[in-house]
Write a protein that holds these residues in place. Structure first.
Motif, PDB file in Angstrom:
ATOM      1  N   GLY A   6       0.862  -1.296  -0.100  1.00  0.00           N
ATOM      2  CA  GLY A   6      -0.037  -0.158  -0.052  1.00  0.00           C
ATOM      3  C   GLY A   6       0.943   1.180  -0.105  1.00  0.00           C
ATOM      4  N   HIS A   7       0.456   2.325  -0.779  1.00  0.00           N
ATOM      5  CA  HIS A   7       1.212   3.571  -1.008  1.00  0.00           C
ATOM      6  C   HIS A   7      -0.097   4.647  -0.825  1.00  0.00           C
ATOM      7  N   THR A   8       0.448   5.668  -0.213  1.00  0.00           N
ATOM      8  CA  THR A   8      -0.457   6.902  -0.300  1.00  0.00           C
ATOM      9  C   THR A   8       0.470   8.029  -0.958  1.00  0.00           C
ATOM     10  N   VAL A   9      -0.148   8.488  -2.003  1.00  0.00           N
ATOM     11  CA  VAL A   9       0.662   9.395  -2.922  1.00  0.00           C
ATOM     12  C   VAL A   9       0.072  10.993  -2.889  1.00  0.00           C
ATOM     13  N   THR A  10       0.559  12.005  -2.999  1.00  0.00           N
ATOM     14  CA  THR A  10       0.083  13.400  -3.161  1.00  0.00           C
ATOM     15  C   THR A  10       0.964  14.201  -4.242  1.00  0.00           C
ATOM     16  N   SER A  11       1.750  13.547  -4.930  1.00  0.00           N
ATOM     17  CA  SER A  11       2.607  14.009  -5.986  1.00  0.00           C
ATOM     18  C   SER A  11       2.948  13.239  -7.034  1.00  0.00           C
ATOM     19  N   ARG A  12       3.355  13.758  -8.236  1.00  0.00           N
ATOM     20  CA  ARG A  12       3.676  12.912  -9.388  1.00  0.00           C
ATOM     21  C   ARG A  12       4.896  11.967  -9.229  1.00  0.00           C
ATOM     22  N   THR A  13       5.810  12.755  -8.214  1.00  0.00           N
ATOM     23  CA  THR A  13       7.301  11.904  -8.037  1.00  0.00           C
ATOM     24  C   THR A  13       6.728  10.703  -7.142  1.00  0.00           C
ATOM     25  N   GLN A  50       5.135  -2.564  -9.803  1.00  0.00           N
ATOM     26  CA  GLN A  50       5.446  -3.345 -11.105  1.00  0.00           C
ATOM     27  C   GLN A  50       6.550  -4.371 -10.763  1.00  0.00           C
ATOM     28  N   SER A  51       7.195  -4.186  -9.408  1.00  0.00           N
ATOM     29  CA  SER A  51       8.092  -5.447  -9.113  1.00  0.00           C
ATOM     30  C   SER A  51       7.746  -6.015  -8.046  1.00  0.00           C
ATOM     31  N   ALA A  52       6.483  -5.852  -7.394  1.00  0.00           N
ATOM     32  CA  ALA A  52       5.893  -6.272  -6.224  1.00  0.00           C
ATOM     33  C   ALA A  52       5.478  -7.689  -6.380  1.00  0.00           C
ATOM     34  N   ASP A  53       5.475  -8.592  -5.557  1.00  0.00           N
ATOM     35  CA  ASP A  53       5.009 -10.206  -5.519  1.00  0.00           C
ATOM     36  C   ASP A  53       3.781 -10.199  -5.209  1.00  0.00           C
ATOM     37  N   THR A  54       3.152  -9.106  -5.014  1.00  0.00           N
ATOM     38  CA  THR A  54       1.583  -9.157  -4.569  1.00  0.00           C
ATOM     39  C   THR A  54       0.823  -7.973  -5.286  1.00  0.00           C
ATOM     40  N   PHE A  55      -0.555  -7.728  -4.811  1.00  0.00           N
ATOM     41  CA  PHE A  55      -1.254  -6.810  -5.485  1.00  0.00           C
ATOM     42  C   PHE A  55      -0.844  -5.292  -4.546  1.00  0.00           C
ATOM     43  N   THR A  56      -1.146  -4.268  -4.902  1.00  0.00           N
ATOM     44  CA  THR A  56      -0.690  -3.114  -4.657  1.00  0.00           C
ATOM     45  C   THR A  56      -1.899  -1.875  -4.943  1.00  0.00           C
ATOM     46  N   VAL A  57      -2.082  -1.379  -3.691  1.00  0.00           N
ATOM     47  CA  VAL A  57      -3.263  -0.361  -3.707  1.00  0.00           C
ATOM     48  C   VAL A  57      -2.205   0.972  -3.570  1.00  0.00           C
ATOM     49  N   ILE A  58      -2.740   1.982  -4.557  1.00  0.00           N
ATOM     50  CA  ILE A  58      -2.134   3.275  -4.487  1.00  0.00           C
ATOM     51  C   ILE A  58      -3.263   4.338  -4.196  1.00  0.00           C
ATOM     52  N   ALA A  59      -3.188   4.935  -3.228  1.00  0.00           N
ATOM     53  CA  ALA A  59      -4.332   5.866  -2.807  1.00  0.00           C
ATOM     54  C   ALA A  59      -3.532   7.271  -3.340  1.00  0.00           C
ATOM     55  N   ALA A  60      -4.198   7.940  -4.352  1.00  0.00           N
ATOM     56  CA  ALA A  60      -3.852   9.159  -4.984  1.00  0.00           C
ATOM     57  C   ALA A  60      -4.605  10.302  -4.160  1.00  0.00           C
ATOM     58  N   VAL A  61      -4.235  11.156  -3.178  1.00  0.00           N
ATOM     59  CA  VAL A  61      -5.014  12.125  -2.528  1.00  0.00           C
ATOM     60  C   VAL A  61      -5.230  13.325  -3.462  1.00  0.00           C
ATOM     61  N   ILE A  62      -6.255  13.727  -3.618  1.00  0.00           N
ATOM     62  CA  ILE A  62      -6.560  14.891  -4.534  1.00  0.00           C
ATOM     63  C   ILE A  62      -7.688  15.589  -3.628  1.00  0.00           C
ATOM     64  N   ASP A  63      -7.818  17.123  -4.212  1.00  0.00           N
ATOM     65  CA  ASP A  63      -8.623  17.915  -3.477  1.00  0.00           C
ATOM     66  C   ASP A  63      -9.726  17.801  -4.022  1.00  0.00           C
ATOM     67  N   ARG A  64     -10.831  18.285  -3.229  1.00  0.00           N
ATOM     68  CA  ARG A  64     -12.308  18.280  -3.500  1.00  0.00           C
ATOM     69  C   ARG A  64     -12.374  19.280  -4.479  1.00  0.00           C
ATOM     70  N   GLY A  65     -13.322  19.103  -5.301  1.00  0.00           N
ATOM     71  CA  GLY A  65     -13.692  19.979  -6.623  1.00  0.00           C
ATOM     72  C   GLY A  65     -12.606  19.944  -7.440  1.00  0.00           C
ATOM     73  N   ALA A  66     -11.690  18.724  -7.452  1.00  0.00           N
ATOM     74  CA  ALA A  66     -10.637  18.730  -8.532  1.00  0.00           C
ATOM     75  C   ALA A  66     -10.955  18.501  -9.794  1.00  0.00           C
ATOM     76  N   TYR A  67     -12.459  18.015 -10.108  1.00  0.00           N
ATOM     77  CA  TYR A  67     -12.823  17.707 -11.276  1.00  0.00           C
ATOM     78  C   TYR A  67     -13.504  18.810 -11.991  1.00  0.00           C
ATOM     79  N   ASP A  68     -13.853  19.888 -11.510  1.00  0.00           N
ATOM     80  CA  ASP A  68     -14.461  20.961 -11.900  1.00  0.00           C
ATOM     81  C   ASP A  68     -13.736  21.645 -12.957  1.00  0.00           C
ATOM     82  N   GLY A  69     -14.397  21.659 -14.323  1.00  0.00           N
ATOM     83  CA  GLY A  69     -14.093  22.098 -15.461  1.00  0.00           C
ATOM     84  C   GLY A  69     -13.252  21.077 -16.228  1.00  0.00           C
ATOM     85  N   ARG A  70     -13.023  19.827 -15.677  1.00  0.00           N
ATOM     86  CA  ARG A  70     -12.200  19.056 -16.306  1.00  0.00           C
ATOM     87  C   ARG A  70     -13.124  17.906 -17.200  1.00  0.00           C
ATOM     88  N   ILE A  71     -14.292  17.626 -16.835  1.00  0.00           N
ATOM     89  CA  ILE A  71     -14.894  16.800 -17.566  1.00  0.00           C
ATOM     90  C   ILE A  71     -16.194  17.083 -18.336  1.00  0.00           C
TER      91      ILE A  71
END
Length: 551
Positions: free
Chosen positions: A513-520, A530-551
């Motif tokens: 499991g990983h929590t990420v807040t940036s591209r890096t 991609q090199s793990a021997d099990t499944f991976t969950v990546i939680a990408a934390v984004i701002d509320r309203g981040a989809y405004d004007g995007r879809i």
């Protein structure tokens, strides 16, 4: 799969059913057993079909769909009597609307028993009848016929689910082993000569032709008797310079980095503002397997009959009335497209460059240069994961954005619920695809609410040893519904919830499991996944309203 002795002689009714499914190419079945379906599970295993224990029947059905997308064989859902069968209703309805061949094997109480016994007894055939292509109750005298009918009905024409109730004593009853003559599959057909002549004339005279490809064309590509759909499509559009729009299901039929590929359409108002005016400038519209069940209301009566010509090539007659074509062809998409082109001399089309300008506008409308946010998550994943990575998308705001930004280079490169648009599908779809194609990189994209619906299936991923990557957009809100709520100037209610530690959930179930807040951070997490021997969950934390004007 454990080594099992062969089916008994003579075979049980359940063995005959399982053997027919094996012959259809089925190698996996998904579900949650109860005492009423133990014979079915035993028969499937003996036939060579691996039964995979899931944590909920709804997720099991989506796993079965994911496997179908990789194998072309019908998916199999196994559900016990009563609540087990009813738990799968949502995903069966999804299969019906999303044109998925799903065999639903449900346990049921024997008919004579049901006359004096009420516990968990209900009319399951009545429940499934409106959301399947057919529903049967297995009986010993017609076991072979029912099994053969189920496979044919599920796969032929426009695919869809078939339900079979299997009474407890019927499943174990010996039946005659000899196989009856099976029905021959319907052969691909093309239009009559005069209709073809009219279609060829329309193509020969077109200065601004456009093609909209849909799920019928996608599904016909699985039939080995047909010429490869993607190759046929590519040859046709390159020969006649025809730009291609696809529904979300059909993304990748033409690789989306191709100059003539305009990407997917169906839900994004931003994309519609670019694509619909282009379609309305066309003088010839070819609907290649175009089923508008995936489309939003803007695609109702989307062109000008009498001014423009539209040719629909579909698997079933138009009873939807979302639009009416100039010419309706019920036939094979690839064969008809090939026949339509015979003898037609290519000419210069779209001389004013409108089609290429539309492609440039689409790229500008969905920019990839954000420092962070949902678009940055999608762009980073597409860049860091292999070109042939398979993706799934849950329903929600992220799906609309992802379906525009995630380039597909092969058919079924992005799997989703695009007709029923049901939440909770992405994780099990990805798992089913991974089970059937373990060597491929498979990534699912979920909103945090959709993830929570099926989080228990992470235990299934661990038990199966899957290496699937699960990306979660974390904004603690039903983002699409919250956006609509604000657009209607309504009070915020019932759309926000607490933030949760999704990475910790992954670790609790035995994954990474990983929590990420940036591209890096996301790049590092993707590299580790991609090199793990099990499944991976990546939680990408984004701002509320981040989809405004995007879809």
């Amino acid at each position: 799969m454990q080594d099992l002795p062969p089916p008994p002689t003579p075979p049980r009714a359940a063995d005959v059913l399982a053997a027919r499914l094996f012959d259809a190419g089925c190698r996996f079945a998904f579900g949650m057993p109860g005492g009423e379906v133990l014979t079915i599970v035993d028969a499937l295993e003996r036939a060579g079909i691996r039964f995979i224990l899931c944590k909920h029947e709804n997720a099991a059905a989506f796993m079965a769909e994911g496997a179908w997308h990789r194998t072309g064989a019908p998916g199999i859902l196994v559900a016990t009597v009563g609540p087990g069968a009813l738990n799968g209703v949502n995903a069966v309805a999804n299969a019906h609307q999303d044109r998925v061949p799903l065999i639903v094997l449900a346990g049921c109480v024997d008919a004579d028993e049901a006359q004096t016994y009420t516990h968990q007894v209900l009319d399951q055939t009545q429940v499934f009848r409106p959301i399947t292509k057919a529903t049967f109750t297995l009986n010993t005298g017609a076991t072979h016929v029912i099994a053969d009918k189920a496979v044919g009905i599920a796969l032929e024409g426009r695919p869809g689910p078939v339900h079979i109730d299997v009474p407890i004593t019927v499943a174990v009853t010996p039946v005659r082993p000899e196989l009856p003559i099976r029905r021959s599959c319907a052969e691909p057909v093309v239009p009559a000569a005069q209709t073809l002549a009219d279609m060829r004339a329309a193509l020969a005279n077109a200065e601004r032709p456009i093609l909209i490809a849909g799920v019928d064309a996608l599904n016909q590509g699985f039939d080995t008797r047909r010429q490869g759909m993607s190759d046929t499509l590519r040859h046709f559009v390159e020969t006649y310079n025809v730009p291609v729009i696809t529904t979300y299901k059909a993304k990748g039929l033409l690789p989306e980095d191709h100059p003539l590929a305009l990407g997917g359409a169906g839900l994004s108002p931003k994309a519609d503002k670019i694509l619909l005016p282009l379609v309305q400038r066309a003088d010839l519209i070819i609907g290649l397997g175009y089923d508008p069940i995936e489309m939003r209301t803007g695609w109702r009566d989307f062109y000008f009959p009498g001014i423009q010509t539209m040719i629909d090539i579909t698997a079933e007659p138009n009873h939807h009335y979302m639009h009416q074509a100039t010419t309706n062809v019920i036939g094979d998409c690839a064969a008809t497209l090939t026949a339509m082109a015979e003898g037609v001399t290519p000419r210069a089309t779209w001389a004013d460059g409108e089609a290429s300008a539309a492609k440039a506008k689409l790229s500008k409308a969905f920019p990839r240069d954000d420092d962070w946010g949902p678009a940055a998550v999608i762009d980073t994943c597409r860049a860091e994961l292999p070109r042939d990575a398979l993706a799934t998308a849950d329903s929600g705001a992220h799906r609309i954005l992802l379906s525009q930004m995630w380039e597909c280079y092969e058919a079924r490169g992005l799997m989703q619920s695009s007709a029923l648009c049901t939440m909770g599908c992405a994780i099990p779809l990805a798992m089913g695809a991974q089970v059937a194609d373990p060597a491929r990189t498979v990534v699912s994209f979920s909103g945090d609410a959709g993830f929570l619906m099926v989080a228990g299936e992470l235990s299934t991923a661990a038990e199966l040893g899957l290496k699937t990557i699960f990306v979660v957009f974390v904004d603690a809100s039903l983002a699409l519904i919250e956006l609509k709520q604000r657009q209607r100037q309504l009070t915020n209610a019932g759309v926000d919830f607490a933030k949760h530690d999704f990475a910790a959930m992954a670790r609790a179930f035995g994954g990474a499991g990983h929590t990420v807040t940036s591209r890096t951070e996301l790049k590092d997490a993707l590299a580790a996944a991609q090199s793990a021997d099990t499944f991976t969950v990546i939680a990408a934390v984004i701002d509320r309203g981040a989809y405004d004007g995007r879809i």
